[in-house]
Design an enzyme around this catalytic site. Sequence first.
Site, PDB file in Angstrom:
ATOM      1  N   GLY A  28       0.803  -1.216   0.000  1.00 13.62           N
ATOM      2  CA  GLY A  28       0.000   0.000   0.000  1.00 13.62           C
ATOM      3  C   GLY A  28       0.835   1.264   0.000  1.00 13.62           C
ATOM      4  N   SER A  57       2.795  -5.681  -3.329  1.00 12.16           N
ATOM      5  CA  SER A  57       1.385  -5.980  -3.087  1.00 12.16           C
ATOM      6  C   SER A  57       1.042  -7.435  -3.389  1.00 12.16           C
ATOM      7  CB  SER A  57       0.508  -5.071  -3.948  1.00 12.16           C
ATOM      8  OG  SER A  57       0.584  -5.477  -5.311  1.00 12.16           O
ATOM      9  N   CYS A  58      -0.160  -7.814  -2.993  1.00  9.79           N
ATOM     10  CA  CYS A  58      -0.629  -9.185  -3.232  1.00  9.79           C
ATOM     11  C   CYS A  58      -0.621  -9.518  -4.720  1.00  9.79           C
ATOM     12  CB  CYS A  58      -2.027  -9.360  -2.654  1.00  9.79           C
ATOM     13  SG  CYS A  58      -3.235  -8.113  -3.169  1.00  9.79           S
ATOM     14  N   ASN A  59      -1.099  -8.598  -5.551  1.00  8.54           N
ATOM     15  CA  ASN A  59      -1.117  -8.850  -6.991  1.00  8.54           C
ATOM     16  C   ASN A  59       0.291  -8.929  -7.569  1.00  8.54           C
ATOM     17  OD1 ASN A  59      -3.879  -9.051  -8.056  1.00  8.54           O
ATOM     18  ND2 ASN A  59      -4.151  -7.002  -7.226  1.00  8.54           N
ATOM     19  N   ARG A  86     -10.783  -8.256  -6.741  1.00 14.39           N
ATOM     20  CA  ARG A  86     -11.951  -8.300  -5.860  1.00 14.39           C
ATOM     21  C   ARG A  86     -12.393  -6.869  -5.555  1.00 14.39           C
ATOM     22  NH1 ARG A  86      -9.592  -5.111  -3.224  1.00 14.39           N
ATOM     23  NH2 ARG A  86      -8.161  -5.399  -1.464  1.00 14.39           N
ATOM     24  N   HIS A 112       0.233  -2.093 -11.464  1.00 13.78           N
ATOM     25  CA  HIS A 112       0.810  -3.404 -11.165  1.00 13.78           C
ATOM     26  C   HIS A 112       2.070  -3.695 -11.988  1.00 13.78           C
ATOM     27  CE1 HIS A 112      -3.560  -3.527 -10.341  1.00 13.78           C
ATOM     28  NE2 HIS A 112      -3.157  -4.093  -9.214  1.00 13.78           N
ATOM     29  N   GLY A 113       2.055  -3.293 -13.269  1.00 17.57           N
ATOM     30  CA  GLY A 113       3.233  -3.522 -14.109  1.00 17.57           C
ATOM     31  C   GLY A 113       4.475  -2.818 -13.592  1.00 17.57           C
ATOM     32  N   HIS A 138      -8.367 -12.337  -6.116  1.00 22.63           N
ATOM     33  CA  HIS A 138      -8.114 -11.726  -7.416  1.00 22.63           C
ATOM     34  C   HIS A 138      -7.905 -12.852  -8.435  1.00 22.63           C
ATOM     35  CE1 HIS A 138      -7.476  -7.963  -5.337  1.00 22.63           C
ATOM     36  NE2 HIS A 138      -6.365  -8.385  -4.754  1.00 22.63           N
ATOM     37  N   GLN A 219      -5.710 -12.397  -1.724  1.00 24.61           N
ATOM     38  CA  GLN A 219      -5.133 -11.113  -1.352  1.00 24.61           C
ATOM     39  C   GLN A 219      -4.884 -10.973   0.146  1.00 24.61           C
ATOM     40  OE1 GLN A 219      -8.288 -11.547  -2.286  1.00 24.61           O
ATOM     41  NE2 GLN A 219      -9.605 -10.544  -0.787  1.00 24.61           N
TER      42      GLN A 219
END
Length: 255
Positions: A28, A57-59, A86, A112-113, A138, A219
Amino acid sequence: VDCTPGNLGKANLEKYKKAGVKAIYQGGEDHELTGLSFNSFANYDDSFGANYTRVVSCNTTGLTRTLSTIDPICDIKKVRAVMVRRGADPNEVKKGPINSIVPNPPKVPSHHGPDVKTVMGDIDVTTMALLVPTTLMHQHNLMVEINNDVGIDEIIDAFEKRSRVMLVDASEGLGSTAELMEFAKELGRNRNDFYEIPVWRESINIVDNELFYMQAVHQESDVVPENVDAIRALLEMESDNEKSIAKTNKAMGIL
């Protein structure tokens, strides 16, 4: 291990510096806060002995786990991924009923990239994301251009050998995120945590040197083992990332 809500990190960092303690932030916060981002598989050494780092992050953790698994055999040329996210975490009742699909953000690329690049260097990756009315997990859809001539069986073998990645079969009743969460319960996991990144075996395909696959991300839990490894790295408790990963996996019952 700072798990406070996003954007509190800067103020907290000054407190940690004053107290003379090391700190691990979460996805975050921005990469720029620490200048270091962490993934157990991709760049463990970068944070070894550091004072501050940030577990992505989770993703980003999900993307990095599988991409770093196949890159040694595929020689990744370019990655394009669509993130189906989600709409809220299970306890976020304040967000109320959801009845829409929301581009999040409504532009390309999503964050994210660039976040993957903080732990995988110069990888060419572009992502786009949307929110859907679910709280469970996700889901990622990956299209990976590769330079090497590899077969589907080689990809499957690499995923099977990599811990914290789990091949699952829709044909065996694991065809949705809801069923994956039920599977986590059957595994007897605390809080139904699914630390591994499930990859649907049926989704793996290669067409004209482009690899396709689908995966899911819990996540709430996939970054937990990464935080344990980050502690070892910052405190110089283990210099070998694979040994740290093995220790954490054994302690937490991770496959």
